[in-house]
Design a protein around this motif. Structure first.
Motif, mmCIF file in Angstrom:
data_model
loop_
_atom_site.group_PDB
_atom_site.id
_atom_site.type_symbol
_atom_site.label_atom_id
_atom_site.label_comp_id
_atom_site.label_asym_id
_atom_site.label_seq_id
_atom_site.Cartn_x
_atom_site.Cartn_y
_atom_site.Cartn_z
ATOM 1 N N UNK A 146 0.822 -1.208 0.000
ATOM 2 C CA UNK A 146 0.000 0.000 0.000
ATOM 3 C C UNK A 146 0.854 1.255 0.000
ATOM 4 N N UNK A 147 1.975 1.231 0.709
ATOM 5 C CA UNK A 147 2.825 2.423 0.789
ATOM 6 C C UNK A 147 3.403 2.809 -0.563
ATOM 7 N N UNK A 148 3.616 1.830 -1.456
ATOM 8 C CA UNK A 148 4.121 2.139 -2.794
ATOM 9 C C UNK A 148 3.110 2.947 -3.591
ATOM 10 N N UNK A 149 1.849 2.813 -3.248
ATOM 11 C CA UNK A 149 0.760 3.500 -3.935
ATOM 12 C C UNK A 149 0.310 4.768 -3.225
ATOM 13 N N UNK A 150 0.010 4.625 -1.932
ATOM 14 C CA UNK A 150 -0.782 5.633 -1.228
ATOM 15 C C UNK A 150 -0.025 6.482 -0.227
ATOM 16 N N UNK A 151 1.247 6.164 0.053
ATOM 17 C CA UNK A 151 2.008 6.990 0.999
ATOM 18 C C UNK A 151 1.969 8.442 0.533
ATOM 19 N N UNK A 152 1.786 9.348 1.476
ATOM 20 C CA UNK A 152 1.670 10.754 1.098
ATOM 21 C C UNK A 152 2.284 11.633 2.181
ATOM 22 N N UNK A 153 3.581 11.454 2.357
ATOM 23 C CA UNK A 153 4.359 12.264 3.295
ATOM 24 C C UNK A 153 5.441 12.977 2.489
ATOM 25 N N UNK A 154 5.130 14.184 1.971
ATOM 26 C CA UNK A 154 6.079 14.881 1.103
ATOM 27 C C UNK A 154 7.473 15.000 1.714
ATOM 28 N N UNK A 155 8.472 14.839 0.862
ATOM 29 C CA UNK A 155 9.896 14.915 1.210
ATOM 30 C C UNK A 155 10.371 13.701 2.005
ATOM 31 N N UNK A 156 9.466 12.756 2.274
ATOM 32 C CA UNK A 156 9.833 11.545 3.014
ATOM 33 C C UNK A 156 9.508 10.299 2.193
ATOM 34 N N UNK A 157 8.226 10.116 1.885
ATOM 35 C CA UNK A 157 7.779 8.965 1.088
ATOM 36 C C UNK A 157 6.435 9.305 0.459
ATOM 37 N N UNK A 158 6.417 9.364 -0.865
ATOM 38 C CA UNK A 158 5.186 9.620 -1.611
ATOM 39 C C UNK A 158 5.020 8.506 -2.638
ATOM 40 N N UNK A 159 3.838 7.912 -2.684
ATOM 41 C CA UNK A 159 3.562 6.818 -3.600
ATOM 42 C C UNK A 159 3.159 7.294 -4.979
ATOM 43 N N UNK A 218 7.198 -4.004 -7.020
ATOM 44 C CA UNK A 218 7.208 -3.489 -8.386
ATOM 45 C C UNK A 218 5.773 -3.297 -8.882
ATOM 46 N N UNK A 219 4.910 -4.249 -8.556
ATOM 47 C CA UNK A 219 3.525 -4.199 -9.032
ATOM 48 C C UNK A 219 2.763 -2.973 -8.544
ATOM 49 N N UNK A 220 2.703 -2.692 -7.232
ATOM 50 C CA UNK A 220 1.931 -1.510 -6.805
ATOM 51 C C UNK A 220 2.554 -0.199 -7.255
ATOM 52 N N UNK A 221 3.882 -0.155 -7.336
ATOM 53 C CA UNK A 221 4.531 1.058 -7.826
ATOM 54 C C UNK A 221 4.020 1.393 -9.217
ATOM 55 N N UNK A 222 3.929 0.371 -10.055
ATOM 56 C CA UNK A 222 3.433 0.625 -11.405
ATOM 57 C C UNK A 222 1.920 0.780 -11.435
ATOM 58 N N UNK A 223 1.230 0.056 -10.582
ATOM 59 C CA UNK A 223 -0.237 0.133 -10.543
ATOM 60 C C UNK A 223 -0.716 1.563 -10.314
ATOM 61 N N UNK A 224 -0.095 2.267 -9.393
ATOM 62 C CA UNK A 224 -0.489 3.642 -9.120
ATOM 63 C C UNK A 224 -0.353 4.531 -10.337
ATOM 64 N N UNK A 225 0.694 4.304 -11.121
ATOM 65 C CA UNK A 225 0.894 5.095 -12.332
ATOM 66 C C UNK A 225 -0.155 4.752 -13.391
ATOM 67 N N UNK A 226 -0.571 3.497 -13.434
ATOM 68 C CA UNK A 226 -1.645 3.107 -14.349
ATOM 69 C C UNK A 226 -2.928 3.856 -13.994
ATOM 70 N N UNK A 227 -3.213 3.956 -12.699
ATOM 71 C CA UNK A 227 -4.411 4.682 -12.265
ATOM 72 C C UNK A 227 -4.327 6.154 -12.652
ATOM 73 N N UNK A 228 -3.161 6.755 -12.490
ATOM 74 C CA UNK A 228 -2.987 8.170 -12.849
ATOM 75 C C UNK A 228 -3.102 8.368 -14.360
ATOM 76 N N UNK A 229 -2.549 7.428 -15.112
ATOM 77 C CA UNK A 229 -2.655 7.490 -16.571
ATOM 78 C C UNK A 229 -4.112 7.405 -17.011
#
Length: 457
Positions: free
Chosen positions: A222-235, A397-408
């Motif tokens: 989930x953190x690969x997708x939804x993390x939202x802590x700018x300058x620390x970890x953003x998915x 690798x999968x969720x990292x790319x999954x989030x970009x698919x959703x944005x696309x």
């Protein structure tokens, strides 16, 4: 599963006492003949699909069909009447999973005229590890900032030009993502997820469990997708909305987990989810006679793969991990990575070199797999204590790319699920000469967006 679940949970719980099962029970998958006695109709789908799900299908020109109809209640009642209790069911596969103590009941159920096949899919374990009642005390939420908006996740996003897509205003807003996984340990206590738009949670293994006390694999995913802590970890999709669904029973490795997963996928469809990430896979079980062979990787032999292969026809994009069998003797994909019309993601390092553990293709029927590659070596993820950690696996690798698919897809809402999958493949650096290690290669999600915009004009 794509990780050694029993070892992981054992390390996590350490000295926790075991809960002993009082009585042996068994679960069976029952295939049903038809839906002839259903109380539902294709013409009135509002009774079993949400408005959002129906709008998603209408937008893509997809019709509701018989596979969408719920399993016949009269059949279920007849099975219950024999003394079995229903655990889960799948309308797409027209199956019911039941639990029994007395296995002779199964012989009676098998004689019902609408039953076509029965398979044992679960035997209760002798003991179950207790969950950690002190888990919240582990979370420190201590981390240091970097000079980059994405923090330590920058490279795994930038290799796909995902940062350019984000800069154009596409961070997943309005998109719904379901994460089907093993548990989301401590995610409810972490600052990384405080800004996450959570739509809901559901446990398909044990509805009474606390998914935040189960395995930590799903939390890292989930953190690969939804993390939202700018300058620390953003998915990769920090502004998307999320459903957290548990289908993996970490205490055993048995075929029933595919039934849980199928139910989770159908739930995601019914509530109107757009994109599904699953970093789970099954090819070896406690009962070795259930193991899958290479010839089984045809996209349909596995119940999980068969369900995944249907998703795009319902208007969903499924993104899944290829598996971590690259160092083994088989080396091949882990179902549902062999499914049709899904995006199967292999793992590479930040220098775009494939990870030696990443499972390879092709499928048994000759289709190119994996589809694409993403960073799965030393991926930046959330740790159990709410700090930034590192992890290896196609699971990340999968969720990292999954989030970009959703944005696309957010950027190109006129595309169908199958068109999204094809656009992703075409934008990759090996699209003209795909192979069984990289697939179509490393996708340039910004290029995909620009290409679709030009076609639109």
């Amino acid at each position: 599963m794509n990780f050694k679940s029993r070892i992981i949970i054992g390390c996590l719980l350490g000295a926790c006492t075991l809960q002993v099962s009082a009585e042996k029970t068994y679960k069976y998958r029952i295939n049903l003949r038809d839906k002839a006695e259903t109380a539902y109709s294709v013409g009135s789908p509002q009774a079993y699909l949400s408005e959002r799900a129906l709008e998603r299908r209408e937008r893509q020109g997809l019709k509701v069909d018989e596979t969408d109809l719920p399993v016949c209640r009269t059949y279920i009642d007849a099975i219950i009447g024999k003394g079995a209790s229903v655990v889960t069911k799948s309308k797409w596969n027209n199956t019911v999973v039941v639990e029994v103590v007395d296995t002779t009941l199964i012989e009676q159920i098998a004689r019902l005229p609408f039953v076509t096949k029965i398979k044992k899919v679960w035997t209760s374990p002798d003991s179950i590890p207790a969950r950690n009642p002190e888990r919240r005390k582990e979370v420190t939420n201590k981390f240091s900032k970097t000079d980059n908006y994405y923090g330590q996740a920058y490279r795994q996003i930038a290799v796909h030009r995902g940062d350019s897509l984000h800069a154009a205003g596409f961070k997943g807003e309005g998109m719904q993502i379901a994460v089907i996984d093993a548990g989301f340990y401590n995610a409810d206590e972490m600052k990384f997820f405080k800004k996450m738009h959570l739509l809901g949670i559901r446990d398909f293994v044990n509805p009474q469990s606390d998914i935040y006390a189960e395995n930590y694999h799903g939390m890292k995913v989930l953190s690969c997708l939804a993390a939202n802590q700018p300058d620390v970890l953003v998915g990769t999709a920090p502004e998307a909305s999320y459903w957290l669904l548990r289908s993996e029973d970490d205490d055993t490795e048995q075929p029933v987990e595919e039934d849980y997963w199928a139910a989770a996928l159908e739930f995601a469809d019914s509530v109107g989810v757009d994109v599904v990430n699953t970093s789970l896979g099954y090819y070896e079980f406690d009962d070795k006679t259930c193991n899958y062979r290479y010839r089984d990787l045809d996209g349909h032999y596995s119940l999980m793969s068969h369900s995944a292969s249907m998703a795009a026809d319902k208007g969903l994009v499924v993104v899944c991990s290829a598996g971590n069998s690259g160092r083994g003797t088989g080396k091949k994909l882990t179902p549902p990575g062999d499914a049709e019309n899904v995006i199967t993601v292999g793992a590479m390092d930040k220098n775009l070199v494939n990870a030696d553990f990443s499972s390879v293709g092709n499928t048994a029927d000759g289709r190119v797999k994996p589809d694409v590659m993403a960073v799965g070596v030393s991926s930046a993820v959330a740790g159990n204590d709410g700090t930034v950690s590192r992890a290896n696996g196609t699971s990340f690798a999968s969720p990292t790319f999954c989030g970009l698919v959703a944005c696309f897809w957010q950027a190109c809402p006129w595309l169908t699920a199958k068109e999204v999958i094809e656009a992703v493949r075409r934008s990759a650096d090996r699209a003209d000469a795909p192979d069984n290690i990289y697939g179509y290669g490393v996708s340039n999600i910004w290029k995909a967006y620009q290409t679709e915009l030009k076609k639109r004009k």
